[in-house]
Scaffold this motif. Structure first.
Motif, short mmCIF file in Angstrom:
data_model
loop_
_atom_site.label_atom_id
_atom_site.label_comp_id
_atom_site.label_asym_id
_atom_site.label_seq_id
_atom_site.Cartn_x
_atom_site.Cartn_y
_atom_site.Cartn_z
N ASP A 220 16.12 87.31 88.55
CA ASP A 220 16.28 86.06 87.81
C ASP A 220 17.10 86.36 86.55
O ASP A 220 16.64 87.09 85.68
CB ASP A 220 14.90 85.54 87.43
N PRO A 221 18.33 85.82 86.43
CA PRO A 221 19.19 86.15 85.29
C PRO A 221 18.56 85.84 83.94
O PRO A 221 18.71 86.61 82.98
CB PRO A 221 20.45 85.31 85.53
N ALA A 222 17.86 84.72 83.84
CA ALA A 222 17.25 84.36 82.55
C ALA A 222 16.18 85.36 82.16
O ALA A 222 16.09 85.78 80.99
CB ALA A 222 16.66 82.95 82.64
N LYS A 223 15.37 85.77 83.12
CA LYS A 223 14.32 86.73 82.81
C LYS A 223 14.91 88.13 82.59
O LYS A 223 14.37 88.91 81.80
CB LYS A 223 13.27 86.73 83.92
N MET A 224 16.00 88.43 83.26
CA MET A 224 16.65 89.71 83.02
C MET A 224 17.21 89.78 81.60
O MET A 224 17.25 90.86 81.00
CB MET A 224 17.77 89.94 84.05
N ALA A 225 17.63 88.66 81.06
CA ALA A 225 18.10 88.65 79.67
C ALA A 225 16.97 89.04 78.72
O ALA A 225 17.18 89.76 77.74
CB ALA A 225 18.64 87.27 79.32
#
Length: 301
Positions: A220-225
């Motif tokens: 998940d890109p948002a959670k990876m941020a």
């Protein structure tokens, strides 16, 4: 080029059932894993941590036959860059490979040790290896692959991994350039490559002949941020939900499906959605939905 893949073999692994250890009270038992992976429609599977499933080939073979399951690979990891660990890794690799070969597997997945403790997240080593350490990792992995092939017939594939010394796309390219394709192949874990900021589809385009086995997962890109901003270790990223159920993350199923025609048409595509720890009722519906989606995208049969 067509993205149709009719012979790629779809499977899953104990990771997708929240299994990281041979025995842990927060994990489902092996019998439940076997029951549910078969009920979800997967015909192929990995063995997971050595000891999670029966290590007697006859007993394991009976359990598999009862559920019409086949084994694609065993997995083993270690600190290949430490010379004093070689003999222990060789023993572990042969134990796993012999069991896997006895029940019909064709591959052994080799994972590099992590430079952060899996559970505490403490840094154990520098994130980058020096030239000597890198050279030892490359030579040791290839020697283990040679020994395994000679003694069991299994083909070894190397698995870049988050929080390890081969985690980014550039490190993966370096590893590919420094290794002998006759000796060892690449297990492309799509989630781990994207976890490290890479592009899994581009690796397939650049090195199609080296990608011999696939672990499919998404992040998940948002959670990876959040993971990167807080410098979270892999285990905390998993708890946060950074490893997510398709189609919520990257790489997209479609981006990988478009490149599959470049690969062996009978390649294994093994779903690995890390869930540790998780409620025992969580994995099965996710596994069922994921299998349906991947088959619908014609990424595998």
């Amino acid at each position: 080029m067509s993205s149709t893949v009719t012979n790629a073999r779809l499977g899953s692994a104990p990771d997708s059932w929240g299994v990281w250890f041979p025995d842990n009270p927060r994990q489902v038992p092996g019998t439940r894993y076997l029951d549910e992976i078969a009920q979800a429609g997967y015909r192929y599977m990995e063995l997971g941590p050595y000891g999670f499933l029966p290590t007697d080939p006859a007993e394991l073979g009976e359990e598999l036959a009862r559920r019409d399951l086949k084994v694609s690979a065993g997995t083993v990891g270690g600190a290949f860059h430490h010379a004093d660990q070689f003999e222990a890794i060789k023993k572990d690799a042969l134990d796993v490979a012999r069991l896997a070969a006895a029940v019909g597997a064709t591959h052994l997945v080799l994972l590099p040790a992590m430079y952060r403790d899996l559970l505490s997240g403490d840094y154990l080593e520098d994130a980058e290896l020096d030239a000597e350490g890198w050279g030892r990792l490359v030579s040791s992995v290839q020697e283990i692959a040679r020994i395994v092939a000679s003694e069991t017939g299994l083909r070894a594939v190397f698995h870049p991994h988050a929080d390890s010394h081969v985690e980014t796309q550039q490190q993966t390219y370096r590893w590919l350039d420094d290794t002998d394709p006759d000796r060892i192949g690449l297990c492309l874990d799509t989630g781990h490559i994207e976890y490290g900021g890479g592009d899994s589809a581009e690796i397939i385009r650049r090195y199609p002949e080296r990608v011999e086995y696939i672990h499919f997962k998404q992040v998940d890109p948002a959670k990876m941020a959040v993971v990167k901003d807080r410098d979270l270790p892999f285990s905390e990223a998993v708890k946060l939900g950074a490893i997510c159920e398709p189609p919520s993350g990257v790489p997209t199923v479609e981006s990988i499906a478009r490149e599959m025609n470049r690969l062996d048409p009978s390649i294994f595509v093994i779903v690995e959605q890390d869930l540790f720890p998780c409620h025992p009722d969580t994995p099965f519906p996710i596994a069922l939905r994921t299998a349906t989606q991947l088959r619908g995208a014609r990424i595998a049969r």
